[in-house]
Design an enzyme around this catalytic site. Structure first.
Site, short mmCIF file in Angstrom:
data_model
loop_
_atom_site.label_atom_id
_atom_site.label_comp_id
_atom_site.label_asym_id
_atom_site.label_seq_id
_atom_site.Cartn_x
_atom_site.Cartn_y
_atom_site.Cartn_z
N GLY A 2 -6.06 -2.72 -3.63
CA GLY A 2 -6.68 -3.18 -2.39
C GLY A 2 -6.10 -4.48 -1.86
N ASN B 213 -1.95 3.99 10.27
CA ASN B 213 -2.27 4.62 8.98
C ASN B 213 -1.82 6.06 8.93
OD1 ASN B 213 -3.55 2.28 8.06
ND2 ASN B 213 -5.47 2.86 9.04
N ARG C 101 -2.04 8.29 3.93
CA ARG C 101 -2.36 9.10 5.11
C ARG C 101 -1.14 9.45 5.96
NH1 ARG C 101 -7.07 4.88 6.64
NH2 ARG C 101 -5.73 3.59 5.29
N GLN D 282 2.77 -6.52 -6.49
CA GLN D 282 1.40 -6.12 -6.80
C GLN D 282 1.52 -4.97 -7.79
OE1 GLN D 282 -0.88 -4.39 -3.62
NE2 GLN D 282 -2.83 -4.79 -4.62
N LYS E 250 36.36 12.57 20.33
CA LYS E 250 36.04 12.01 19.01
C LYS E 250 37.10 11.01 18.59
CE LYS E 250 37.28 12.41 14.95
NZ LYS E 250 38.01 12.99 13.82
N ARG F 128 55.72 28.30 25.71
CA ARG F 128 54.91 29.52 25.77
C ARG F 128 55.88 30.69 25.94
NH1 ARG F 128 53.17 27.66 31.78
NH2 ARG F 128 54.87 28.73 32.86
N GLY G 62 0.83 -1.21 0.00
CA GLY G 62 0.00 0.00 0.00
C GLY G 62 0.86 1.26 0.00
N ALA H 295 51.31 24.53 31.71
CA ALA H 295 50.04 25.16 31.36
C ALA H 295 50.25 26.21 30.28
CB ALA H 295 49.42 25.80 32.61
C1 UD1 Z 1 -7.60 -2.90 6.76
C2 UD1 Z 1 -8.85 -3.78 6.72
C3 UD1 Z 1 -9.73 -3.46 7.93
C4 UD1 Z 1 -8.93 -3.67 9.20
C5 UD1 Z 1 -7.62 -2.88 9.18
C6 UD1 Z 1 -6.77 -3.29 10.34
C7 UD1 Z 1 -9.33 -4.15 4.34
C8 UD1 Z 1 -10.23 -3.80 3.22
N1 UD1 Z 1 -9.59 -3.53 5.49
O1 UD1 Z 1 -8.03 -1.55 6.63
O2 UD1 Z 1 -10.87 -4.31 7.95
O3 UD1 Z 1 -9.71 -3.28 10.32
O4 UD1 Z 1 -6.89 -3.14 7.99
O5 UD1 Z 1 -5.64 -2.47 10.48
O6 UD1 Z 1 -8.45 -4.97 4.19
N2 UD1 Z 1 -2.14 -3.22 0.98
C9 UD1 Z 1 -1.54 -3.79 -0.11
N3 UD1 Z 1 -2.04 -3.52 -1.37
C10 UD1 Z 1 -3.10 -2.71 -1.55
C11 UD1 Z 1 -3.72 -2.13 -0.42
C12 UD1 Z 1 -3.22 -2.41 0.83
O7 UD1 Z 1 -0.56 -4.54 0.02
O8 UD1 Z 1 -3.49 -2.51 -2.70
C13 UD1 Z 1 -1.61 -3.51 2.32
C14 UD1 Z 1 -1.13 -2.27 3.02
O9 UD1 Z 1 0.26 -2.06 2.75
C15 UD1 Z 1 -1.37 -2.59 4.47
C16 UD1 Z 1 -2.54 -3.57 4.44
O10 UD1 Z 1 -2.63 -4.02 3.12
O11 UD1 Z 1 -0.27 -3.23 5.08
C17 UD1 Z 1 -3.85 -2.92 4.86
O12 UD1 Z 1 -4.15 -1.84 4.01
P1 UD1 Z 1 -4.70 -0.47 4.60
O13 UD1 Z 1 -4.93 0.45 3.47
O14 UD1 Z 1 -3.85 0.00 5.70
O15 UD1 Z 1 -6.12 -0.96 5.15
P2 UD1 Z 1 -7.01 -0.34 6.32
O16 UD1 Z 1 -7.81 0.76 5.77
O17 UD1 Z 1 -6.17 -0.05 7.50
CA CA Z 2 -4.01 -0.16 7.95
#
Ligand code: UD1
Ligand code: CA
Length: 463
Positions: free
Chosen positions: A95, A244, A24, A90, A367, A456, A20, A439
């Site tokens: 997601g 986040n 934020r 990915q 140092k 000195r 991800g 000194a």
């Molecule tokens: C997610 C969960 C939520 C949970 C929360 C816990 C989903 C839809 N929601 O929300 O139910 O309560 O975590 O902390 O999963 N990531 C990827 N590829 C992507 C998107 C995300 O690898 O395309 C990874 C991110 O790097 C992260 C994890 O998935 O480590 C979760 O993603 P994030 O966007 O933080 O989800 P939350 O909104 O926190």
């Molecule tokens: Ca998260």
């Protein structure tokens, strides 16, 4: 699947989601590389994955993939991760569901798959182990780690039937006001049977403005196919904290620090004021040492037994022997050997080795120097690139002039030498054993053993 300490857990794979963007965080650094307790967040997830002793660990990367991969490679080398680690790319951040879907080629070889998020650094081994165990025991298709939180805002909520069965997860963004009052949340850690996971993944639809695949939607799909969804409720709800934003990063830091301080106190370290003491996760402190308020111990700092550290002291990668006393000082990547005293207001810079039984006093900077056994540099000195043997006295205000504008030069001072106050030692220069420097001298030539050097201008009194 059975779990034995020390042995590989058969047919188990762990997948860590770390692709991800972490929008934020408002950062140029990928979210999972932001530090908690002096380690990137992802380190904790990786260590946890490794502790489950799976056949292999998959890390899904995407955003700044090369940077994340390089960091993971470093962690693997440095921290004893001994399970094979494989990266999955990915292509687009579509997601959490899409991240797992892209990992199917990696996952295919397992029977059971644990999915963890790279942004939940506080999860405990006990809970993840219990999650896997309860998954085995209940013979369902998926088991989630959930927690009951006083403030569930931002997390996916667990919707249960009147009989208490887990039905689905509702994300904050799409939940009805009534659903959002549910205080049981999804931690983002799951244990899946591979078959159910593979079939379910294909059916996850796209949602929201970004057309994302929510992994959480898989529960309803698995249930619709007659599968069983279980939950293991965390006994330590604070562990599910997902980072986040920087506000959550600070919350994670506070909890990590508290855990660390508690571990130290239980092992026999006195910490006068836990609220103003900050200790990174790799720091070690020996029994009966006392840490005074406003002290920050970072990196791989190691402190021996019966030391008194602080107040107002900052250390990074410092190694301190037994029975040292260090007050109001800064120490970076250096060693202080036993029964030495540092401070107040000393600055000990990298590659310095001080002691045993040495004394470095106020407003003194050291140092890349060796300050020997019993040697004293008590007041207002700069000692750089110097080798000072044992039982030397360095007078107040003594400066090693180690830099000529182009290169650094070495100063050597033999054992039992006595350097008077306000002496300039123009390096390269050698002061012999037992020599005395008057000194106020500016020493430009070597001084033989036992000699007295006076360099000195003679005083003239005119009337
Ligand atoms: C997610 C969960 C939520 C949970 C929360 C816990 C989903 C839809 N929601 O929300 O139910 O309560 O975590 O902390 O999963 N990531 C990827 N590829 C992507 C998107 C995300 O690898 O395309 C990874 C991110 O790097 C992260 C994890 O998935 O480590 C979760 O993603 P994030 O966007 O933080 O989800 P939350 O909104 O926190
Ligand atoms: Ca998260």
């Amino acid at each position: 699947m059975t779990h034995h300490r020390g042995k590989e857990t058969k047919n188990l794979g762990v997948l860590i989601l770390a692709a991800g963007e972490g929008t934020r965080m408002e950062s140029s650094l990928p979210k999972v590389l932001h530090q908690v307790g002096g380690r990137p967040m992802l380190f904790y997830t990786l260590r946890l994955a490794n502790a489950l002793k799976p056949q292999a660990i998959g890390v899904v990367v995407g955003h700044e993939a090369d940077r994340v991969k390089a960091a993971v490679d470093g962690m693997v080398k440095e921290c004893g991760v001994n399970r094979p680690v494989q990266f999955i790319h990915q292509k687009k951040a579509l997601g959490s569901g899409n991240a797992v879907l892209e990992s199917v080629p990696f996952l295919k070889r397992f029977k059971t798959v644990v999915v963890l998020c790279g942004d939940t650094p506080l999860l405990t081994y006990e809970s993840i182990y219990a999650l896997v165990h309860s998954h085995e025991g209940q013979k369902g298709q998926v088991t989630l780690l959930t927690a009951r939180l006083a403030n569930p805002k931002g997390y996916g909520r667990i919707v249960r039937s009147p009989l208490g069965e887990v039905q689905r997860i509702v994300e904050e963004s799409v939940g009805s006001p009534r659903e959002l009052t549910i205080n049981e949340i999804n931690s983002g850690a799951y244990c899946f049977e591979l078959d159910a996971l593979m079939q379910g993944l294909k059916e996850i639809g796209q949602k929201g403005p970004k057309k994302e695949h929510f992994l959480t939607d898989i529960l309803e799909i698995i249930r619709a196919r007659g599968g069983k969804v279980n939950a293991y409720v965390s006994q330590v709800p604070e562990e599910v904290l997902g980072v986040n934003s920087r506000i959550q990063l600070a919350a994670a830091e506070r909890i990590t620090n508290r855990r660390m301080l508690e571990r130290l106190m239980l092992s026999g370290v006195t910490i006068l004021d836990p609220h103003s003491t900050h200790v990174d996760a790799d720091v070690e402190i020996g029994q009966d040492s006392v840490i005074y308020p406003s002290t920050i111990l970072r990196g791989k700092t190691k402190i021996g037994r019966m030391c008194r550290i602080g107040p107002f002291t900052y250390m990074y990668d410092a190694q301190i022997g037994n029975e040292c006393e260090i007050r109001i000082s800064q120490l970076d990547t250096c060693r202080v050997l036993e029964k030495s005293q540092i401070g107040p207001f000393s600055n000990i810079r990298p590659e310095s080795v001080i002691g045993p039984r040495a004394r470095v006093g106020n407003f003194t900077e050291i140092k890349a120097s060796r300050v020997g056994f019993g040697t004293k540099v008590n007041h207002l000195s700069y000692i750089g690139d110097a080798e000072i043997y044992e039982d030397v006295n360095i007078g107040a205000g003594t400066i090693t002039c180690n830099y000529d504008g182009k290169a650094k030069h070495k100063t050597t001072i033999g054992a039992k030498a006595f350097v008077g106050s306000n002496v300039n030692l123009i390096a390269p220069v050698k002061i012999g054993r037992g020599a005395k420097i008057a000194a106020g001298s500016t020493v430009t030539e070597d001084v033989p053993d036992q000699a007295l050097a006076i360099a000195r201008a003679r005083q003239v009194n005119k009337t």
